[in-house]
Scaffold this motif. Structure first.
Motif, PDB file in Angstrom:
ATOM      1  N   TYR A 191       0.809  -1.209   0.000  1.00 13.68           N
ATOM      2  CA  TYR A 191       0.000   0.000   0.000  1.00 13.68           C
ATOM      3  C   TYR A 191       0.845   1.263   0.000  1.00 13.68           C
ATOM      4  O   TYR A 191       0.373   2.322  -0.388  1.00 13.68           O
ATOM      5  N   LEU A 192       2.089   1.178   0.424  1.00 14.29           N
ATOM      6  CA  LEU A 192       2.959   2.352   0.435  1.00 14.29           C
ATOM      7  C   LEU A 192       3.611   2.620  -0.911  1.00 14.29           C
ATOM      8  O   LEU A 192       3.858   3.754  -1.274  1.00 14.29           O
ATOM      9  N   LYS A 193       3.932   1.576  -1.649  1.00 15.03           N
ATOM     10  CA  LYS A 193       4.642   1.708  -2.919  1.00 15.03           C
ATOM     11  C   LYS A 193       3.696   1.443  -4.081  1.00 15.03           C
ATOM     12  O   LYS A 193       3.203   0.339  -4.239  1.00 15.03           O
ATOM     13  N   PRO A 194       3.457   2.451  -4.911  1.00 16.19           N
ATOM     14  CA  PRO A 194       2.623   2.197  -6.083  1.00 16.19           C
ATOM     15  C   PRO A 194       3.381   1.347  -7.104  1.00 16.19           C
ATOM     16  O   PRO A 194       4.589   1.480  -7.269  1.00 16.19           O
ATOM     17  N   ALA A 195       2.673   0.451  -7.767  1.00 14.75           N
ATOM     18  CA  ALA A 195       3.283  -0.443  -8.744  1.00 14.75           C
ATOM     19  C   ALA A 195       2.940   0.030 -10.150  1.00 14.75           C
ATOM     20  O   ALA A 195       1.928   0.687 -10.382  1.00 14.75           O
ATOM     21  N   VAL A 196       3.804  -0.312 -11.093  1.00 16.51           N
ATOM     22  CA  VAL A 196       3.521  -0.047 -12.496  1.00 16.51           C
ATOM     23  C   VAL A 196       2.309  -0.894 -12.875  1.00 16.51           C
ATOM     24  O   VAL A 196       2.249  -2.085 -12.569  1.00 16.51           O
ATOM     25  N   VAL A 197       1.349  -0.283 -13.537  1.00 12.11           N
ATOM     26  CA  VAL A 197       0.079  -0.953 -13.796  1.00 12.11           C
ATOM     27  C   VAL A 197       0.264  -2.225 -14.626  1.00 12.11           C
ATOM     28  O   VAL A 197      -0.347  -3.255 -14.347  1.00 12.11           O
ATOM     29  N   GLU A 198       1.153  -2.193 -15.605  1.00  4.01           N
ATOM     30  CA  GLU A 198       1.322  -3.371 -16.462  1.00  4.01           C
ATOM     31  C   GLU A 198       1.975  -4.541 -15.728  1.00  4.01           C
ATOM     32  O   GLU A 198       1.864  -5.676 -16.159  1.00  4.01           O
ATOM     33  N   TYR A 199       2.643  -4.298 -14.625  1.00  5.47           N
ATOM     34  CA  TYR A 199       3.279  -5.372 -13.861  1.00  5.47           C
ATOM     35  C   TYR A 199       2.455  -5.789 -12.643  1.00  5.47           C
ATOM     36  O   TYR A 199       2.880  -6.619 -11.874  1.00  5.47           O
ATOM     37  N   ARG A 200       1.285  -5.212 -12.466  1.00  2.46           N
ATOM     38  CA  ARG A 200       0.515  -5.463 -11.246  1.00  2.46           C
ATOM     39  C   ARG A 200       0.155  -6.937 -11.073  1.00  2.46           C
ATOM     40  O   ARG A 200       0.259  -7.472  -9.979  1.00  2.46           O
ATOM     41  N   GLN A 201      -0.243  -7.605 -12.151  1.00  2.00           N
ATOM     42  CA  GLN A 201      -0.601  -9.018 -12.023  1.00  2.00           C
ATOM     43  C   GLN A 201       0.605  -9.861 -11.641  1.00  2.00           C
ATOM     44  O   GLN A 201       0.475 -10.836 -10.898  1.00  2.00           O
ATOM     45  N   PHE A 202       1.780  -9.492 -12.110  1.00  5.03           N
ATOM     46  CA  PHE A 202       2.978 -10.244 -11.760  1.00  5.03           C
ATOM     47  C   PHE A 202       3.399  -9.975 -10.322  1.00  5.03           C
ATOM     48  O   PHE A 202       3.876 -10.867  -9.635  1.00  5.03           O
ATOM     49  N   HIS A 203       3.196  -8.740  -9.877  1.00  4.61           N
ATOM     50  CA  HIS A 203       3.472  -8.427  -8.463  1.00  4.61           C
ATOM     51  C   HIS A 203       2.534  -9.213  -7.559  1.00  4.61           C
ATOM     52  O   HIS A 203       2.959  -9.716  -6.515  1.00  4.61           O
ATOM     53  N   LEU A 204       1.274  -9.317  -7.959  1.00  2.69           N
ATOM     54  CA  LEU A 204       0.316 -10.051  -7.143  1.00  2.69           C
ATOM     55  C   LEU A 204       0.660 -11.536  -7.086  1.00  2.69           C
ATOM     56  O   LEU A 204       0.515 -12.168  -6.037  1.00  2.69           O
ATOM     57  N   ALA A 205       1.137 -12.100  -8.198  1.00  4.32           N
ATOM     58  CA  ALA A 205       1.546 -13.516  -8.191  1.00  4.32           C
ATOM     59  C   ALA A 205       2.751 -13.712  -7.272  1.00  4.32           C
ATOM     60  O   ALA A 205       2.810 -14.687  -6.510  1.00  4.32           O
ATOM     61  N   THR A 206       3.704 -12.792  -7.330  1.00  6.16           N
ATOM     62  CA  THR A 206       4.884 -12.889  -6.468  1.00  6.16           C
ATOM     63  C   THR A 206       4.498 -12.750  -5.001  1.00  6.16           C
ATOM     64  O   THR A 206       4.949 -13.534  -4.154  1.00  6.16           O
ATOM     65  N   ILE A 207       3.648 -11.792  -4.689  1.00  7.90           N
ATOM     66  CA  ILE A 207       3.218 -11.584  -3.305  1.00  7.90           C
ATOM     67  C   ILE A 207       2.392 -12.775  -2.820  1.00  7.90           C
ATOM     68  O   ILE A 207       2.521 -13.207  -1.671  1.00  7.90           O
ATOM     69  N   ALA A 208       1.543 -13.319  -3.696  1.00  5.24           N
ATOM     70  CA  ALA A 208       0.761 -14.504  -3.310  1.00  5.24           C
ATOM     71  C   ALA A 208       1.694 -15.670  -2.992  1.00  5.24           C
ATOM     72  O   ALA A 208       1.467 -16.410  -2.027  1.00  5.24           O
ATOM     73  N   GLY A 209       2.749 -15.828  -3.773  1.00  3.14           N
ATOM     74  CA  GLY A 209       3.725 -16.881  -3.493  1.00  3.14           C
ATOM     75  C   GLY A 209       4.443 -16.660  -2.174  1.00  3.14           C
ATOM     76  O   GLY A 209       4.641 -17.601  -1.394  1.00  3.14           O
ATOM     77  N   LEU A 210       4.827 -15.420  -1.908  1.00  2.00           N
ATOM     78  CA  LEU A 210       5.494 -15.117  -0.635  1.00  2.00           C
ATOM     79  C   LEU A 210       4.570 -15.359   0.550  1.00  2.00           C
ATOM     80  O   LEU A 210       4.983 -15.939   1.564  1.00  2.00           O
ATOM     81  N   LEU A 211       3.327 -14.911   0.425  1.00  2.00           N
ATOM     82  CA  LEU A 211       2.386 -15.116   1.530  1.00  2.00           C
ATOM     83  C   LEU A 211       2.064 -16.597   1.718  1.00  2.00           C
ATOM     84  O   LEU A 211       1.927 -17.055   2.855  1.00  2.00           O
ATOM     85  N   LEU A 212       1.959 -17.338   0.623  1.00  2.00           N
ATOM     86  CA  LEU A 212       1.721 -18.773   0.746  1.00  2.00           C
ATOM     87  C   LEU A 212       2.898 -19.449   1.441  1.00  2.00           C
ATOM     88  O   LEU A 212       2.724 -20.332   2.276  1.00  2.00           O
ATOM     89  N   PHE A 213       4.116 -19.015   1.109  1.00  2.00           N
ATOM     90  CA  PHE A 213       5.297 -19.575   1.745  1.00  2.00           C
ATOM     91  C   PHE A 213       5.344 -19.213   3.226  1.00  2.00           C
ATOM     92  O   PHE A 213       5.603 -20.067   4.075  1.00  2.00           O
ATOM     93  N   LEU A 214       5.082 -17.930   3.529  1.00  2.00           N
ATOM     94  CA  LEU A 214       5.217 -17.448   4.906  1.00  2.00           C
ATOM     95  C   LEU A 214       4.103 -17.927   5.826  1.00  2.00           C
ATOM     96  O   LEU A 214       4.347 -18.203   7.006  1.00  2.00           O
ATOM     97  N   ILE A 215       2.886 -18.014   5.311  1.00  2.00           N
ATOM     98  CA  ILE A 215       1.758 -18.377   6.156  1.00  2.00           C
ATOM     99  C   ILE A 215       1.308 -19.808   5.898  1.00  2.00           C
ATOM    100  O   ILE A 215       1.039 -20.566   6.827  1.00  2.00           O
ATOM    101  N   GLY A 216       1.245 -20.190   4.626  1.00  2.00           N
ATOM    102  CA  GLY A 216       0.775 -21.529   4.286  1.00  2.00           C
ATOM    103  C   GLY A 216       1.713 -22.628   4.746  1.00  2.00           C
ATOM    104  O   GLY A 216       1.266 -23.717   5.125  1.00  2.00           O
ATOM    105  N   GLY A 217       3.015 -22.364   4.706  1.00  2.00           N
ATOM    106  CA  GLY A 217       3.987 -23.363   5.153  1.00  2.00           C
ATOM    107  C   GLY A 217       3.827 -23.739   6.618  1.00  2.00           C
ATOM    108  O   GLY A 217       3.678 -24.917   6.944  1.00  2.00           O
TER     109      GLY A 217
END
Length: 103
Positions: free
Chosen positions: A29-55
């Motif tokens: 929420y603090l750092k705005p993302a480039v709009v064309e890369y937003r879906q890739f940022h969300l995939a990366t963040i989803a992977g990190l959250l799955l690793f950090l919480i899902g594991g």
């Protein structure tokens, strides 16, 4: 035989994962993302959250699935980082040099 009570280490991993996951979400929420890369940022963040919480959650509930959860999370991170890095690579630089100075 598996001990049904959660281990202290697994609970610690879950607590650290939750705190780190909340920090990552807050950082988004603090750092705005480039709009064309937003879906890739969300995939990366989803992977990190799955690793950090899902594991740790998988370690507490179904220890046999921990490696599958981490593998899926790693795949999401790789897929999320691949396209932005691929599009930022400059592959045609050698042609500019060759056309400017053919020798």
């Amino acid at each position: 035989m598996v001990d049904p009570s959660p281990s202290l280490f697994a609970a610690y991993n879950l607590a650290v994962g939750l705190v780190t996951g909340l920090g990552v979400v807050y950082f988004l929420y603090l750092k705005p993302a480039v709009v064309e890369y937003r879906q890739f940022h969300l995939a990366t963040i989803a992977g990190l959250l799955l690793f950090l919480i899902g594991g740790p959650v998988a370690e507490l509930l179904l220890p046999a699935l921990v490696h599958w959860v981490h593998g899926t999370a790693a795949s999401l991170v790789i897929l999320g980082l691949y396209n932005p890095l691929e599009s930022e690579l400059r592959r045609d630089v050698w042609t500019d040099v060759l056309l400017r100075e053919p020798s």
